[in-house]
Design an enzyme around this catalytic site. Structure first.
Site, PDB file in Angstrom:
ATOM      1  N   ASN A 193       4.387  -4.029   3.180  1.00  0.00           N
ATOM      2  CA  ASN A 193       3.075  -3.428   2.893  1.00  0.00           C
ATOM      3  C   ASN A 193       1.993  -4.455   2.563  1.00  0.00           C
ATOM      4  O   ASN A 193       0.811  -4.182   2.744  1.00  0.00           O
ATOM      5  CB  ASN A 193       3.181  -2.331   1.815  1.00  0.00           C
ATOM      6  N   GLY A 272      10.218  -4.582  -3.317  1.00  0.00           N
ATOM      7  CA  GLY A 272      10.637  -3.535  -2.377  1.00  0.00           C
ATOM      8  C   GLY A 272      11.122  -2.320  -3.143  1.00  0.00           C
ATOM      9  O   GLY A 272      10.714  -2.081  -4.288  1.00  0.00           O
ATOM     10  N   GLU A 294      10.151  -6.580  -8.303  1.00  0.00           N
ATOM     11  CA  GLU A 294       8.943  -5.751  -8.325  1.00  0.00           C
ATOM     12  C   GLU A 294       9.291  -4.530  -7.473  1.00  0.00           C
ATOM     13  O   GLU A 294       9.333  -4.615  -6.247  1.00  0.00           O
ATOM     14  CB  GLU A 294       7.767  -6.557  -7.772  1.00  0.00           C
ATOM     15  N   ARG A 322      -5.548   3.760  -0.293  1.00  0.00           N
ATOM     16  CA  ARG A 322      -5.483   2.403   0.253  1.00  0.00           C
ATOM     17  C   ARG A 322      -4.186   2.252   1.045  1.00  0.00           C
ATOM     18  O   ARG A 322      -3.121   2.669   0.578  1.00  0.00           O
ATOM     19  CB  ARG A 322      -5.528   1.387  -0.894  1.00  0.00           C
TER      20      ARG A 322
HETATM   21  P1  ADP Z   1      11.492  -0.329   2.576  1.00  0.00           P
HETATM   22  O1  ADP Z   1      12.413   0.856   2.661  1.00  0.00           O
HETATM   23  O2  ADP Z   1      10.110   0.033   2.207  1.00  0.00           O
HETATM   24  O3  ADP Z   1      11.557  -1.210   3.774  1.00  0.00           O
HETATM   25  P2  ADP Z   1      13.300  -2.018   1.166  1.00  0.00           P
HETATM   26  O4  ADP Z   1      13.516  -2.274  -0.271  1.00  0.00           O
HETATM   27  O5  ADP Z   1      14.413  -1.392   1.892  1.00  0.00           O
HETATM   28  O6  ADP Z   1      11.985  -1.163   1.303  1.00  0.00           O
HETATM   29  O7  ADP Z   1      12.923  -3.382   1.906  1.00  0.00           O
HETATM   30  C1  ADP Z   1      12.164  -4.426   1.319  1.00  0.00           C
HETATM   31  C2  ADP Z   1      12.715  -5.748   1.813  1.00  0.00           C
HETATM   32  O8  ADP Z   1      14.078  -5.820   1.453  1.00  0.00           O
HETATM   33  C3  ADP Z   1      12.664  -5.940   3.318  1.00  0.00           C
HETATM   34  O9  ADP Z   1      12.455  -7.309   3.587  1.00  0.00           O
HETATM   35  C4  ADP Z   1      14.053  -5.528   3.763  1.00  0.00           C
HETATM   36  O10 ADP Z   1      14.477  -6.087   4.978  1.00  0.00           O
HETATM   37  C5  ADP Z   1      14.866  -6.089   2.620  1.00  0.00           C
HETATM   38  N1  ADP Z   1      16.178  -5.465   2.431  1.00  0.00           N
HETATM   39  C6  ADP Z   1      16.532  -4.167   2.557  1.00  0.00           C
HETATM   40  N2  ADP Z   1      17.834  -3.993   2.244  1.00  0.00           N
HETATM   41  C7  ADP Z   1      18.316  -5.236   1.911  1.00  0.00           C
HETATM   42  C8  ADP Z   1      19.593  -5.748   1.485  1.00  0.00           C
HETATM   43  N3  ADP Z   1      20.642  -4.942   1.327  1.00  0.00           N
HETATM   44  N4  ADP Z   1      19.682  -7.069   1.238  1.00  0.00           N
HETATM   45  C9  ADP Z   1      18.632  -7.890   1.378  1.00  0.00           C
HETATM   46  N5  ADP Z   1      17.415  -7.481   1.760  1.00  0.00           N
HETATM   47  C10 ADP Z   1      17.250  -6.174   2.025  1.00  0.00           C
END
Ligand code: ADP
Length: 524
Positions: A193, A272, A294, A322
């Site tokens: 985002n 995330g 965060e 936004r």
């Molecule tokens: P969203 O559902 O909004 O994408 P996430 O928390 O799933 O939110 O993703 C945020 C970030 O974390 C992204 O860079 C995503 O690729 C990463 N991500 C998601 N799952 C994992 C995981 N199990 N290990 C490491 N990174 C992850």
């Protein structure tokens, strides 16, 4: 890669090549690796990851597709990194740490200042890239570039003020002091985002502190991350100090495991979802890593009967809509005093009618699409649930005729605190309005969430403002103000919204350990 994106990336990198030729601009402290000046266009706009100073394909040439958020069309493809690339990046970062951590804060600050300047000189093209990948309107992307670059400038300066302290000694033959030191290699996992700002908010602090970083950007927005890496390299960031490893959603868990468990990684910084944050915390616990998290929010937006309703509506528009409501500090629950509810709803729905929904790249667009069809379906589910439980549509409440993942900005009245849209993060353009009568009631609703990131309060009763601010269980409060994020202020939450703070001087210390020194034997 689509022609649109190709031309954007080309334009981004043209000034960079110009700068590389000007040695004096880069200054004497760091030299630009010679291979940079011999980049070909194919190398510049190709799908390479940036691993330990090398621009390279993933093992076996594996790639994944990056999609346009509006209609899910392919924008291009990029290296699909995995464990081999992550291992190489961590080893490279560890090696680079041995020299980067020994440079002075002033020297590191000069590189960050140059990176800041390069971002600002390329503001328009970076904004176009952010819009292409995330779908946010161009004016928001431009604001993000300035916000993102601002962290580099802030930490370039703040690094020089990473003071320790001298301790009044408990013994006369000792000198006691505490010094902050960079903690080592930091792994940064970032969301889609704010594809630029979530990288610079973490990397700016880490690099200023003397750490080296391995960045895993979101699968939706890898090109912005790689463009930032190009500019960092052009700014003189030494080889290996920063790696960028794009990877597909299906590779993300194994990447997470490697980064969180690797003995040479000393810090995990994540922005995330709360679910992913908890998983990364669990993994990081094994090696007792430092963590910054965060995570999600469910921001209450409280309007009392003494409030300036016009100002509250202005704040509501800014904080709710936004980036189509897809930020963690977006207002989620509009808690409006019964006496001003009618006024607030009618002014809000008039303001919402002014939105121009469209592609982010069109200049007249003020609200773009949601990031993907899952995000759209979640908003639809929240609206359906609310209507089934007695809420009413004031405006919007349906998909936009543009199709894809476009949704009408929506206001729902008669929402109750137990509906899905008041208990789960919406991450969409849906304002859920709940009515309240008393301070006690509104504080109870506001604090009933497991999250505690941001809150907004509109009131002209000074004592009431103080009571509410003190009572809110959150990390950040906007009083009669909705635009609260800035590089100078600590950003972060309490409860399940996270751990640690980013930005401000606190952000720097997230990447430093305190070493206490007891210097004895001073007696004559
Ligand atoms: P969203 O559902 O909004 O994408 P996430 O928390 O799933 O939110 O993703 C945020 C970030 O974390 C992204 O860079 C995503 O690729 C990463 N991500 C998601 N799952 C994992 C995981 N199990 N290990 C490491 N990174 C992850």
């Amino acid at each position: 890669m689509s022609r649109l994106l190709l031309s954007q990336v080309r334009r981004l990198l043209v000034p960079q090549i110009g700068l590389l030729a000007q040695e004096s601009y880069l200054g004497p402290m760091t030299s630009v690796p010679s291979r940079c000046s011999s980049f070909s266009w194919a190398t510049l706009v190709g799908p390479e990851a940036h691993v330990a100073g090398c621009w390279c394909e993933a093992k076996g040439g594996d790639r994944f597709e990056v999609l346009d958020p509006g209609w899910g069309r392919t924008l291009g493809s990029v290296a699909n990194c995995g464990s081999p690339e992550a291992e190489a990046a961590v080893l490279g970062a560890h090696e680079a740490f041995q020299t980067w951590s020994k440079t002075t804060a002033k020297e590191r600050g000069r590189v960050l200042q140059r990176w800041y300047s390069l971002m600002m000189e390329n503001e328009d093209v970076l904004a176009e890239l952010i819009t292409a990948e995330s779908g946010k309107p161009l004016f928001e992307s431009r604001a993000e570039v300035a916000y993102a670059a601002g962290f580099l400038q802030w930490f370039a300066e703040e690094g020089r003020r990473a003071y320790g302290h001298v301790i009044p000694a408990s013994r006369s033959d000792c000198l006691m002091f505490a010094v902050p030191q960079p903690l080592g290699v930091a792994a940064l996992i970032t969301p889609w985002n704010f594809p630029a700002a979530m990288i610079t908010r973490k990397a700016g602090a880490a690099l200023a502190a003397g750490c080296t970083v391995v960045i895993k950007p979101a699968e939706d927005t890898p090109f912005t991350a790689l463009a930032l890496a190009r500019l960092a390299e052009a700014a003189g960031l030494p080889s290996g100090v920063m790696s960028v490893l794009p990877c597909s959603r299906s590779n993300a868990p194994s990447m997470g495991v490697l980064l969180c468990r690797h003995p040479l990684v000393r810090k995990i910084s994540f922005t995330g979802s709360t679910a992913t944050g908890k998983e990364l915390l669990r993994l990081a616990a094994q090696g007792v890593k430092r963590v910054s998290m965060e995570l999600g929010g469910l921001a209450p937006f409280i309007v009392f009967d003494s409030a300036d309703v016009g100002a509250a509506v202005k704040g509501a528009i800014a904080s709710k809509f936004r980036f189509s409501g897809q930020t963690c500090v977006c207002s989620q629950r509009f808690l409006i005093h019964r006496r001003v509810q009618e006024d607030f709803l009618s002014s809000l729905s008039k303001a919402v009618a002014d939105f121009r929904v469209g592609r982010g790249s069109e200049p007249e667009t003020t609200m773009g699409p949601l990031i993907n069809s899952h995000a759209l379906e979640k908003v639809e589910r929240h609206v359906k649930d609310a209507l089934e439980h007695g809420a009413n549509v004031v405006c919007g409440g349906k998909r936009h005729s543009l199709g894809g993942s476009f949704y009408h900005p929506t206001v729902l009245a008669d929402v109750t605190p137990t509906m899905a849209c008041a208990t789960e993060e919406i991450f969409g353009p849906l304002a859920a309005v709940i009515t309240f009568d008393t301070e006690e009631e509104v504080l109870a609703i506001a604090n009933s969430s497991p999250f505690g990131l941001a809150a907004y309060v509109y009131s002209r009763d000074l004592a009431q403002v103080v009571r509410i601010v003190q009572g809110l269980d959150v990390g950040m409060v906007g009083v009669n103000e909705a635009a609260i994020s800035t590089v100078e202020a600590p950003f972060g939450g309490v409860k399940e919204s996270g751990l640690g703070r980013e930005g401000s001087f606190h952000g720097l210390h997230e990447y430093m350990n305190i070493k206490y020194v007891c210097y004895g034997g001073l007696q004559n």
